[in-house]
Design a protein around this motif. Structure first.
Motif, short mmCIF file in Angstrom:
data_model
loop_
_atom_site.label_atom_id
_atom_site.label_comp_id
_atom_site.label_asym_id
_atom_site.label_seq_id
_atom_site.Cartn_x
_atom_site.Cartn_y
_atom_site.Cartn_z
N LYS A 33 -40.33 8.04 -1.36
CA LYS A 33 -39.41 7.71 -2.45
C LYS A 33 -39.44 6.20 -2.73
O LYS A 33 -39.52 5.78 -3.89
N LEU A 34 -39.39 5.40 -1.68
CA LEU A 34 -39.42 3.95 -1.83
C LEU A 34 -40.69 3.49 -2.54
O LEU A 34 -40.65 2.63 -3.43
N LEU A 35 -41.83 4.06 -2.17
CA LEU A 35 -43.12 3.63 -2.70
C LEU A 35 -43.53 4.37 -3.97
O LEU A 35 -44.55 4.05 -4.57
N GLY A 36 -42.75 5.40 -4.37
CA GLY A 36 -43.07 6.15 -5.57
C GLY A 36 -44.36 6.93 -5.44
O GLY A 36 -45.19 6.94 -6.36
N MET A 37 -44.55 7.58 -4.30
CA MET A 37 -45.76 8.37 -4.08
C MET A 37 -45.41 9.71 -3.46
O MET A 37 -44.32 9.87 -2.92
N PRO A 38 -46.32 10.66 -3.54
CA PRO A 38 -46.05 11.97 -2.92
C PRO A 38 -45.92 11.83 -1.40
O PRO A 38 -46.58 10.99 -0.79
N LYS A 39 -45.08 12.67 -0.82
CA LYS A 39 -44.91 12.66 0.63
C LYS A 39 -46.13 13.32 1.26
O LYS A 39 -46.42 14.48 1.01
N PRO A 40 -46.86 12.58 2.10
CA PRO A 40 -48.02 13.19 2.75
C PRO A 40 -47.61 14.11 3.89
O PRO A 40 -46.51 14.01 4.42
N GLU A 41 -48.50 14.98 4.28
CA GLU A 41 -48.27 15.87 5.42
C GLU A 41 -48.65 15.12 6.70
O GLU A 41 -49.59 14.34 6.72
N TRP A 42 -47.93 15.39 7.75
CA TRP A 42 -48.25 14.77 9.03
C TRP A 42 -49.34 15.58 9.73
O TRP A 42 -49.61 16.72 9.39
N PHE A 43 -50.00 14.93 10.69
CA PHE A 43 -50.95 15.63 11.55
C PHE A 43 -50.69 15.21 12.98
O PHE A 43 -50.07 14.18 13.24
N LEU A 44 -51.14 16.02 13.91
CA LEU A 44 -50.91 15.78 15.34
C LEU A 44 -52.13 15.13 15.96
O LEU A 44 -53.26 15.56 15.71
N THR A 45 -51.91 14.10 16.76
CA THR A 45 -53.02 13.46 17.45
C THR A 45 -53.66 14.45 18.42
O THR A 45 -53.06 15.47 18.78
N GLY A 46 -54.85 14.13 18.87
CA GLY A 46 -55.61 15.02 19.75
C GLY A 46 -55.02 15.14 21.14
O GLY A 46 -54.19 14.33 21.57
N SER A 47 -55.51 16.12 21.86
CA SER A 47 -55.09 16.34 23.24
C SER A 47 -55.62 15.21 24.13
O SER A 47 -56.42 14.37 23.69
N LEU A 48 -55.22 15.19 25.38
CA LEU A 48 -55.67 14.18 26.34
C LEU A 48 -57.19 14.10 26.39
O LEU A 48 -57.76 13.01 26.42
#
Length: 157
Positions: A32-47
């Motif tokens: 909202k602050l930057l006026g852009m679509p909200k991106p989807e998050w991703f999970l970092t890799g396993s150990l």
């Protein structure tokens, strides 16, 4: 006349990373602050993939990540899981806030040695991601008097 020179070779910050409790809420606010679509998050890799080391020990730490690119800087949002990591420690001790700023560097070994010579108290290796190349130096903001190198990694830009 003595001309001041940036310790890392340049003074262009290309990323600011925030550690947050709730990546969904934080990403909505930044979008909202930057006026852009909200991106989807991703999970970092396993150990096995990320090879996270925290205070000298392997850690199963993982984080939800979001990267938001603006014309001048990249915003990174990090929501760590409960396993030991610099991000978890930061969130538990300091709460939400800026975890690090990033600069691209040409020669990591040279810049790290210059950093250590300049102020040996300021260099502290607390986490590493050896699977990444050494073209980006992340500087962890610990307080207004001391900055410490957190880890190095491949540039995302």
């Amino acid at each position: 006349m003595n001309k001041l020179r940036p310790l890392l070779g340049n003074n262009v910050i290309n990323q600011i990373a925030f550690v947050v409790h709730d990546i969904e809420t934080a990403s909505e606010a930044f979008a909202k602050l930057l006026g852009m679509p909200k991106p989807e998050w991703f999970l970092t890799g396993s150990l096995e993939i990320s090879q996270v080391v925290y205070r000298g020990e392997p850690s199963a730490a993982r984080s939800k990540l979001i990267f938001m690119d603006t014309p001048s800087i990249q915003i990174e949002l990090i929501e760590p899981n409960e396993d030991p990591s610099t991000m978890r420690e930061f969130l538990d001790i300091d709460g939400e806030g800026i975890h690090h700023v990033a600069f691209d560097v040409d020669d990591m070994k040279d810049r790290v040695s210059r950093w250590k010579i300049k102020d040996s108290r300021s260099y502290r290796q607390v986490s590493s991601l050896p699977a990444m190349a050494d073209t980006r130096m992340l500087i962890r903001w610990t307080n207004t008097r001391h900055l410490s190198s957190c880890w190095s990694g491949k540039s995302r830009r």
